[in-house]
Design a protein around this motif. Structure first.
Motif, mmCIF file in Angstrom:
data_model
loop_
_atom_site.group_PDB
_atom_site.id
_atom_site.type_symbol
_atom_site.label_atom_id
_atom_site.label_comp_id
_atom_site.label_asym_id
_atom_site.label_seq_id
_atom_site.Cartn_x
_atom_site.Cartn_y
_atom_site.Cartn_z
ATOM 1 N N LEU A 12 0.873 -1.110 0.059
ATOM 2 C CA LEU A 12 -0.141 -0.021 0.116
ATOM 3 C C LEU A 12 1.016 1.277 0.038
ATOM 4 N N LEU A 13 2.061 1.161 0.594
ATOM 5 C CA LEU A 13 2.939 2.214 0.577
ATOM 6 C C LEU A 13 3.770 2.556 -0.724
ATOM 7 N N THR A 14 3.813 1.497 -1.396
ATOM 8 C CA THR A 14 4.733 1.722 -2.626
ATOM 9 C C THR A 14 4.460 2.671 -3.425
ATOM 10 N N PRO A 15 3.428 3.277 -3.987
ATOM 11 C CA PRO A 15 3.205 4.626 -4.610
ATOM 12 C C PRO A 15 3.654 5.669 -4.234
ATOM 13 N N TYR A 16 4.000 5.616 -2.711
ATOM 14 C CA TYR A 16 4.651 7.038 -2.008
ATOM 15 C C TYR A 16 5.858 7.194 -1.789
ATOM 16 N N LEU A 17 6.584 6.020 -1.827
ATOM 17 C CA LEU A 17 8.057 6.047 -1.781
ATOM 18 C C LEU A 17 8.579 4.559 -1.740
ATOM 19 N N THR A 18 9.930 4.466 -1.953
ATOM 20 C CA THR A 18 10.639 3.092 -1.977
ATOM 21 C C THR A 18 10.606 2.831 -0.309
ATOM 22 N N LEU A 23 10.348 -0.648 8.105
ATOM 23 C CA LEU A 23 9.145 0.399 7.966
ATOM 24 C C LEU A 23 7.580 -0.255 8.537
ATOM 25 N N PRO A 24 7.517 -1.192 7.444
ATOM 26 C CA PRO A 24 6.255 -1.861 7.588
ATOM 27 C C PRO A 24 5.649 -2.604 8.875
ATOM 28 N N SER A 25 6.928 -3.096 9.727
ATOM 29 C CA SER A 25 6.767 -3.499 11.064
ATOM 30 C C SER A 25 6.295 -2.371 12.062
ATOM 31 N N LYS A 26 6.853 -1.391 11.832
ATOM 32 C CA LYS A 26 6.818 0.159 12.678
ATOM 33 C C LYS A 26 5.219 0.499 12.428
ATOM 34 N N PHE A 27 4.886 0.674 11.261
ATOM 35 C CA PHE A 27 3.450 1.046 10.832
ATOM 36 C C PHE A 27 2.432 0.238 11.157
ATOM 37 N N SER A 28 2.886 -1.158 11.157
ATOM 38 C CA SER A 28 1.680 -2.033 11.653
ATOM 39 C C SER A 28 1.597 -1.944 13.124
ATOM 40 N N HIS A 56 -3.029 8.597 5.438
ATOM 41 C CA HIS A 56 -2.285 9.210 6.514
ATOM 42 C C HIS A 56 -0.945 8.678 6.168
ATOM 43 N N PHE A 57 -0.606 7.518 6.469
ATOM 44 C CA PHE A 57 0.760 6.979 6.637
ATOM 45 C C PHE A 57 1.762 7.297 5.238
ATOM 46 N N GLY A 58 0.823 7.047 4.036
ATOM 47 C CA GLY A 58 1.570 7.151 2.721
ATOM 48 C C GLY A 58 1.663 8.590 2.319
ATOM 49 N N GLU A 59 0.825 9.406 2.656
ATOM 50 C CA GLU A 59 0.924 10.798 2.138
ATOM 51 C C GLU A 59 1.974 11.727 2.951
ATOM 52 N N SER A 60 1.958 11.261 4.200
ATOM 53 C CA SER A 60 2.889 11.695 5.241
ATOM 54 C C SER A 60 4.531 11.313 4.900
ATOM 55 N N LEU A 61 4.605 10.101 4.500
ATOM 56 C CA LEU A 61 5.808 9.602 4.167
ATOM 57 C C LEU A 61 6.300 10.525 2.839
ATOM 58 N N PHE A 62 5.241 10.491 1.824
ATOM 59 C CA PHE A 62 5.760 11.236 0.444
ATOM 60 C C PHE A 62 6.323 12.595 1.013
ATOM 61 N N THR A 63 5.579 13.210 2.025
ATOM 62 C CA THR A 63 5.943 14.558 2.366
ATOM 63 C C THR A 63 7.445 14.498 2.946
ATOM 64 N N GLY A 64 7.539 13.315 3.472
ATOM 65 C CA GLY A 64 9.101 12.976 4.029
ATOM 66 C C GLY A 64 10.071 12.768 3.034
ATOM 67 N N THR A 65 9.782 12.652 1.886
ATOM 68 C CA THR A 65 10.716 12.470 0.651
ATOM 69 C C THR A 65 10.955 13.989 -0.148
ATOM 70 N N HIS A 66 10.204 14.858 0.448
ATOM 71 C CA HIS A 66 10.204 16.202 -0.217
ATOM 72 C C HIS A 66 10.546 17.232 0.670
ATOM 73 N N LEU A 67 11.414 17.105 1.467
ATOM 74 C CA LEU A 67 11.630 18.095 2.599
ATOM 75 C C LEU A 67 12.945 18.798 2.178
ATOM 76 N N GLY A 68 13.564 18.504 0.878
ATOM 77 C CA GLY A 68 14.811 19.295 0.585
ATOM 78 C C GLY A 68 16.005 18.365 1.020
ATOM 79 N N ASP A 69 16.994 19.163 0.360
ATOM 80 C CA ASP A 69 18.471 18.477 0.577
ATOM 81 C C ASP A 69 19.519 19.535 0.941
ATOM 82 N N PRO A 70 20.103 19.383 2.236
ATOM 83 C CA PRO A 70 20.103 18.550 3.077
ATOM 84 C C PRO A 70 18.811 18.385 3.893
ATOM 85 N N LEU A 71 18.585 17.377 4.664
ATOM 86 C CA LEU A 71 17.214 17.228 5.511
ATOM 87 C C LEU A 71 17.613 18.119 6.312
#
Length: 201
Positions: A12-18, A23-28, A56-71
């Protein structure tokens, strides 16, 4: 038995990030806590476990991949509610010091329970309004999602954000003076939701 298998969560999370290993264990764990608490405290109107993972999880993680560089080193999630997007970002990026600001006591108590259960040492729960944080506290990045009064929230956010404000939204707001918005990024699988970064100029 967990509500959803780790493999289902990963899919379910695959469309949002690699999806990173572990991670799946923690989100479980997070999902099961959220569903259990939501049965007696209204944390989210979304009841479907699959939709919680996506929206909730996917869109939040997607946000986490777009915070800029460096983090960012420090991030404030304003009006965190049940932890979105701040908690998934903290799980994705353990090196970011994440503060979850949530003024409703029941929600803040839930956030502390998730932090304790997942042993998230990079997360602080501020059980109050962001405006009441100590005067000197600033954060590289400030995140906002699904707040009731966006204009008021942005006004409260601006003095705390050193570098950027990151929104999950369905409409493009007017940012406070001193911030310039990037091009909106469409959220995967969403008809109207976008991710919007506004950088301090």
């Amino acid at each position: 038995m967990p509500t959803l298998s780790e493999s289902t969560i990963a899919e379910l999370l695959t469309p949002y990030l690699t999806v990173q290993e572990g991670l799946p264990s923690k989100f479980s764990t997070y999902l099961d806590l959220l569903l259990r608490w939501n049965a007696r405290t209204n944390l989210t109107a979304i009841r479907s476990p699959e939709e919680i993972v996506r929206r909730h999880f996917g869109e939040s993680l997607f946000t986490g991949t777009h915070l800029g560089d460096p983090l960012p080193e420090a991030l404030l999630d304003l009006g965190s509610g049940a932890g979105f997007p701040g908690l998934p970002i903290a799980l994705l990026h353990p090196r970011i010091a994440v503060t979850l600001a949530e003024s409703q006591n029941k929600k803040a108590t839930f956030l502390r329970e998730v932090v304790r259960s997942l042993d998230l040492r990079n997360v602080e729960v501020w059980a109050g309004r962001a405006e009441d944080l100590p005067d000197g506290r600033r954060f590289h990045t400030l995140t906002l999602r699904a707040v009731d009064n966006m204009a008021a929230a942005l006004a409260a956010a601006a003095p705390r954000a050193e570098r950027q404000i990151v929104l999950l939204t369905t409409s493009i707001p007017e940012f406070p003076a001193g911030f310039a918005a990037d091009t909106p990024i469409r959220l995967p699988g969403s008809d109207s939701g976008v991710l919007l970064r506004a950088l301090r100029s």
